[in-house]
Design a protein around this motif. Structure first.
Motif, mmCIF file in Angstrom:
data_model
loop_
_atom_site.group_PDB
_atom_site.id
_atom_site.type_symbol
_atom_site.label_atom_id
_atom_site.label_comp_id
_atom_site.label_asym_id
_atom_site.label_seq_id
_atom_site.Cartn_x
_atom_site.Cartn_y
_atom_site.Cartn_z
ATOM 1 N N LEU A 197 0.822 -1.206 0.000
ATOM 2 C CA LEU A 197 0.000 0.000 0.000
ATOM 3 C C LEU A 197 0.859 1.260 0.000
ATOM 4 O O LEU A 197 0.563 2.218 -0.711
ATOM 5 C CB LEU A 197 -0.946 -0.005 1.196
ATOM 6 N N SER A 198 1.932 1.251 0.769
ATOM 7 C CA SER A 198 2.810 2.429 0.777
ATOM 8 C C SER A 198 3.495 2.614 -0.571
ATOM 9 O O SER A 198 3.646 3.752 -1.042
ATOM 10 C CB SER A 198 3.845 2.331 1.893
ATOM 11 N N PHE A 251 1.717 6.711 -7.021
ATOM 12 C CA PHE A 251 0.786 7.739 -7.474
ATOM 13 C C PHE A 251 1.287 9.141 -7.138
ATOM 14 O O PHE A 251 1.027 10.093 -7.878
ATOM 15 C CB PHE A 251 -0.606 7.506 -6.895
ATOM 16 N N ARG A 252 2.025 9.274 -6.042
ATOM 17 C CA ARG A 252 2.605 10.576 -5.703
ATOM 18 C C ARG A 252 3.660 10.975 -6.728
ATOM 19 O O ARG A 252 3.715 12.125 -7.162
ATOM 20 C CB ARG A 252 3.211 10.529 -4.300
ATOM 21 N N ARG A 258 3.821 9.914 -9.811
ATOM 22 C CA ARG A 258 3.121 10.145 -11.084
ATOM 23 C C ARG A 258 2.460 11.518 -11.095
ATOM 24 O O ARG A 258 2.473 12.203 -12.117
ATOM 25 C CB ARG A 258 2.064 9.049 -11.262
ATOM 26 N N GLN A 259 1.927 11.930 -9.962
ATOM 27 C CA GLN A 259 1.302 13.251 -9.880
ATOM 28 C C GLN A 259 2.354 14.351 -9.961
ATOM 29 O O GLN A 259 2.140 15.365 -10.632
ATOM 30 C CB GLN A 259 0.533 13.382 -8.568
ATOM 31 N N ASN A 260 3.511 14.136 -9.340
ATOM 32 C CA ASN A 260 4.582 15.126 -9.430
ATOM 33 C C ASN A 260 5.125 15.252 -10.844
ATOM 34 O O ASN A 260 5.499 16.329 -11.284
ATOM 35 C CB ASN A 260 5.723 14.790 -8.464
ATOM 36 N N GLU A 261 5.213 14.133 -11.572
ATOM 37 C CA GLU A 261 5.689 14.179 -12.954
ATOM 38 C C GLU A 261 4.698 14.885 -13.869
ATOM 39 O O GLU A 261 5.099 15.570 -14.807
ATOM 40 C CB GLU A 261 5.946 12.755 -13.463
ATOM 41 N N SER A 262 3.405 14.722 -13.599
ATOM 42 C CA SER A 262 2.415 15.353 -14.482
ATOM 43 C C SER A 262 2.307 16.855 -14.234
ATOM 44 O O SER A 262 1.942 17.599 -15.128
ATOM 45 C CB SER A 262 1.053 14.691 -14.292
ATOM 46 N N THR A 263 2.612 17.311 -13.010
ATOM 47 C CA THR A 263 2.538 18.750 -12.737
ATOM 48 C C THR A 263 3.781 19.488 -13.191
ATOM 49 O O THR A 263 3.746 20.681 -13.400
ATOM 50 C CB THR A 263 2.323 18.997 -11.233
#
Length: 130
Positions: free
Chosen positions: A114-115, A121-122, A124-129
């Motif tokens: 889970l971690s 996802f963290r 992936r979100q940083n790469e997309s921003t």
């Protein structure tokens, strides 16, 4: 992995193992039985330790399981030294240790998984921003 981190993870597992063995299933928090609380504590500790370390996820689960087993075995050794008649069924205790290792390893792997999912996802979100 740094030596201090390894010792800390094993120590956390050791403390969980000692508390688990010494309580003998007598822990009852909010009418929730000990056998539900114990895997939850292992899951939470593996989840948090892997979330902060961010590497070596399988090793984190293995070290936590090792710490729990060390706590169980050392507590059993001291219990045998104090009262040797209470541990006359060694074969059953070994089977019990294997069951504890299975449950501990499984819940530690679930916490680590889970971690790692959250970290994925963290990232992936940083790469997309950016």
């Amino acid at each position: 992995m740094k030596r201090k981190v390894v010792i800390l993870i094993i120590l956390v597992g050791f403390v969980i193992g000692v508390i688990m063995y010494s309580s003998g299933g007598k822990i009852n928090i909010f009418n929730v039985k000990f056998w539900i609380i114990w895997p939850s504590v292992i899951f939470l500790s593996s989840f948090l330790s892997d979330l902060f370390i961010k590497k070596y996820s399988i090793i984190t689960a293995i070290l936590l399981s090792l710490g729990v087993m060390l706590g169980q075995i050392i507590n059993n050794i001291f219990d045998t030294i104090i009262n040797s008649t209470s541990h006359s069924l060694l074969g059953m205790e070994v089977i019990g240790y294997l069951a504890i290792l299975f449950i501990t390893g499984l819940t530690a792997l679930l916490g680590v998984g889970l971690s790692q999912l959250i970290l994925f996802f963290r990232r992936r979100q940083n790469e997309s921003t950016s």
